[in-house]
Design a protein around this motif. Structure first.
Motif, PDB file in Angstrom:
ATOM      1  N   LEU A 186       0.997  -1.107   0.149  1.00 20.52           N
ATOM      2  CA  LEU A 186       0.199  -0.648   0.202  1.00 20.52           C
ATOM      3  C   LEU A 186       1.063   0.990   0.388  1.00 20.52           C
ATOM      4  O   LEU A 186      -0.010   2.210  -1.056  1.00 20.52           O
ATOM      5  CB  LEU A 186      -0.914   0.144   0.734  1.00 20.52           C
ATOM      6  CG  LEU A 186      -2.253  -0.635   0.807  1.00 20.52           C
ATOM      7  CD1 LEU A 186      -2.807  -1.074   2.299  1.00 20.52           C
ATOM      8  CD2 LEU A 186      -2.888  -0.869  -0.210  1.00 20.52           C
ATOM      9  N   ASP A 187       2.177   1.585   0.822  1.00 24.63           N
ATOM     10  CA  ASP A 187       3.282   2.274   0.676  1.00 24.63           C
ATOM     11  C   ASP A 187       3.926   2.163  -0.723  1.00 24.63           C
ATOM     12  O   ASP A 187       3.282   3.325  -1.161  1.00 24.63           O
ATOM     13  CB  ASP A 187       4.274   2.309   1.038  1.00 24.63           C
ATOM     14  CG  ASP A 187       4.140   2.578   3.308  1.00 24.63           C
ATOM     15  OD1 ASP A 187       3.046   2.872   3.325  1.00 24.63           O
ATOM     16  OD2 ASP A 187       4.786   1.805   4.023  1.00 24.63           O
ATOM     17  N   LEU A 188       3.705   1.434  -1.735  1.00 23.60           N
ATOM     18  CA  LEU A 188       4.428   1.541  -2.910  1.00 23.60           C
ATOM     19  C   LEU A 188       3.285   2.655  -3.768  1.00 23.60           C
ATOM     20  O   LEU A 188       3.492   2.581  -4.018  1.00 23.60           O
ATOM     21  CB  LEU A 188       4.750   0.565  -3.727  1.00 23.60           C
ATOM     22  CG  LEU A 188       4.941   0.212  -4.875  1.00 23.60           C
ATOM     23  CD1 LEU A 188       6.676   1.347  -5.291  1.00 23.60           C
ATOM     24  CD2 LEU A 188       5.295  -1.457  -5.433  1.00 23.60           C
ATOM     25  N   PHE A 189       1.847   1.706  -3.448  1.00 25.76           N
ATOM     26  CA  PHE A 189       0.524   2.191  -4.467  1.00 25.76           C
ATOM     27  C   PHE A 189       0.826   3.418  -3.924  1.00 25.76           C
ATOM     28  O   PHE A 189      -0.013   4.081  -4.827  1.00 25.76           O
ATOM     29  CB  PHE A 189      -0.453   1.361  -3.886  1.00 25.76           C
ATOM     30  CG  PHE A 189      -0.411  -0.082  -4.139  1.00 25.76           C
ATOM     31  CD1 PHE A 189       0.875  -0.699  -5.756  1.00 25.76           C
ATOM     32  CD2 PHE A 189      -0.941  -1.246  -3.969  1.00 25.76           C
ATOM     33  CE1 PHE A 189       0.284  -1.682  -6.420  1.00 25.76           C
ATOM     34  CE2 PHE A 189      -1.198  -2.272  -4.795  1.00 25.76           C
ATOM     35  CZ  PHE A 189      -0.333  -2.622  -5.837  1.00 25.76           C
ATOM     36  N   ASP A 190       0.422   4.498  -3.119  1.00 26.32           N
ATOM     37  CA  ASP A 190       0.326   5.377  -2.154  1.00 26.32           C
ATOM     38  C   ASP A 190       1.363   6.342  -3.478  1.00 26.32           C
ATOM     39  O   ASP A 190       1.147   7.207  -3.223  1.00 26.32           O
ATOM     40  CB  ASP A 190       0.853   5.626  -1.242  1.00 26.32           C
ATOM     41  CG  ASP A 190       0.342   7.392  -0.359  1.00 26.32           C
ATOM     42  OD1 ASP A 190      -0.827   7.675  -1.056  1.00 26.32           O
ATOM     43  OD2 ASP A 190       1.333   7.798   0.036  1.00 26.32           O
ATOM     44  N   ALA A 191       2.617   6.133  -3.059  1.00 21.96           N
ATOM     45  CA  ALA A 191       4.034   6.258  -4.231  1.00 21.96           C
ATOM     46  C   ALA A 191       3.708   6.629  -5.704  1.00 21.96           C
ATOM     47  O   ALA A 191       3.530   8.184  -6.114  1.00 21.96           O
ATOM     48  CB  ALA A 191       5.207   6.025  -3.642  1.00 21.96           C
ATOM     49  N   ILE A 192       3.700   5.552  -5.716  1.00 23.74           N
ATOM     50  CA  ILE A 192       3.027   5.848  -7.018  1.00 23.74           C
ATOM     51  C   ILE A 192       1.907   6.537  -8.013  1.00 23.74           C
ATOM     52  O   ILE A 192       2.409   7.384  -8.631  1.00 23.74           O
ATOM     53  CB  ILE A 192       2.723   4.404  -7.790  1.00 23.74           C
ATOM     54  CG1 ILE A 192       4.272   3.243  -7.829  1.00 23.74           C
ATOM     55  CG2 ILE A 192       2.001   4.045  -9.380  1.00 23.74           C
ATOM     56  CD1 ILE A 192       4.048   1.401  -8.252  1.00 23.74           C
ATOM     57  N   THR A 193       0.909   6.060  -7.384  1.00 27.10           N
ATOM     58  CA  THR A 193      -0.822   7.311  -7.711  1.00 27.10           C
ATOM     59  C   THR A 193       0.111   8.527  -6.860  1.00 27.10           C
ATOM     60  O   THR A 193      -0.530   9.842  -7.612  1.00 27.10           O
ATOM     61  CB  THR A 193      -1.903   6.574  -6.422  1.00 27.10           C
ATOM     62  OG1 THR A 193      -1.948   5.034  -6.949  1.00 27.10           O
ATOM     63  CG2 THR A 193      -2.808   7.423  -7.148  1.00 27.10           C
ATOM     64  N   GLY A 194       0.823   9.361  -6.077  1.00 28.16           N
ATOM     65  CA  GLY A 194       0.963  10.155  -5.923  1.00 28.16           C
ATOM     66  C   GLY A 194       1.486  10.924  -6.866  1.00 28.16           C
ATOM     67  O   GLY A 194       1.872  11.909  -6.512  1.00 28.16           O
ATOM     68  N   THR A 195       2.205  10.368  -8.078  1.00 26.98           N
ATOM     69  CA  THR A 195       3.412  11.177  -8.834  1.00 26.98           C
ATOM     70  C   THR A 195       1.686  12.017 -10.044  1.00 26.98           C
ATOM     71  O   THR A 195       2.180  12.147 -10.733  1.00 26.98           O
ATOM     72  CB  THR A 195       3.984   9.678  -9.690  1.00 26.98           C
ATOM     73  OG1 THR A 195       3.311   8.816 -10.485  1.00 26.98           O
ATOM     74  CG2 THR A 195       5.034   9.788  -8.507  1.00 26.98           C
TER      75      THR A 195
END
Length: 215
Positions: free
Chosen positions: A194-203
């Protein structure tokens, strides 16, 4: 992964971008292409029963997310299949666009997620979904709706457990709603995924490109 939306006003193109890790691969998720991609992955990585099972889970997960939306707004997708000493990491990120509608008919992409993840998806122990808002002001997107958690999907042969994150975006001058859907079968590492998905979506970001006459 840039996308072009053609609007009524020809002076600018409205673009949407989201960055994916360099090691991930962009997919053509049409039916034939998905079957071919699965065959290639099995040939390359399916030497052991656990590898074959992991790959089958991954492609079931992809099909689950995209089957109802492939003909109704999916723009593109990318994903990872990476092998480590302690197992595999698998994930996909899909981008969808839907008509915004007018007035009371305005479409909320997150409502579509409820069809993908019905009540049965969170009926078993260890599964859950939360609906919230995420602040992406720095990207010029303000507060965006999001659903995330761990869900089950029942197939004829097995239950596939996945980590999911779906984030909806709006843009004032674009008569569409954008949904970025992230999924992974690596549910034992749900927090990290979920942290990774949040980082990707945050771009994610919208931007306008001036149209040059004659081009």
């Amino acid at each position: 992964m840039p996308y072009l939306f053609e609007e009524d006003v020809p002076r600018t193109d409205i673009m949407f971008d989201i960055d994916i890790p360099e090691t991930w691969m962009e997919y053509d998720l049409s039916g034939d292409a998905l079957a071919g991609l699965r065959a290639q992955a099995l040939e390359r990585h399916g030497n052991r029963p656990e590898e074959t099972e992991a790959l089958n889970d991954l492609f079931t997960d992809i099909a689950n997310v995209t089957s109802d939306a492939t003909g109704a707004g999916m723009l593109s997708a990318a994903g990872a299949f990476e092998e480590y000493d302690d197992g595999f990491f698998m994930a996909t990120v899909c981008v969808f666009a839907f008509p915004a509608g007018k007035g009371e008919q305005t479409l909320d992409p997150l409502r579509l997620v409820e069809y993908i993840h019905p009540d049965s998806a969170t009926a078993r122990e260890g599964t859950w979904l939360r609906k919230t808002a995420v602040d992406l002001t720095e990207q010029g997107l303000g507060r965006c709706g999001r659903i995330y958690g761990v869900t089950d999907y029942d197939t004829d042969e097995a239950v596939i457990r996945s980590v999911v994150m779906h984030t909806a975006f709006e843009y004032a001058d674009l008569n569409k709603r954008i949904l970025v859907s992230c999924t992974s079968p690596n549910s034992r590492e749900a927090a990290e995924v979920l942290d990774l998905f949040d980082a990707i979506t945050g771009t994610a970001r919208f931007w306008e490109r001036e149209v040059v006459p004659g081009h």
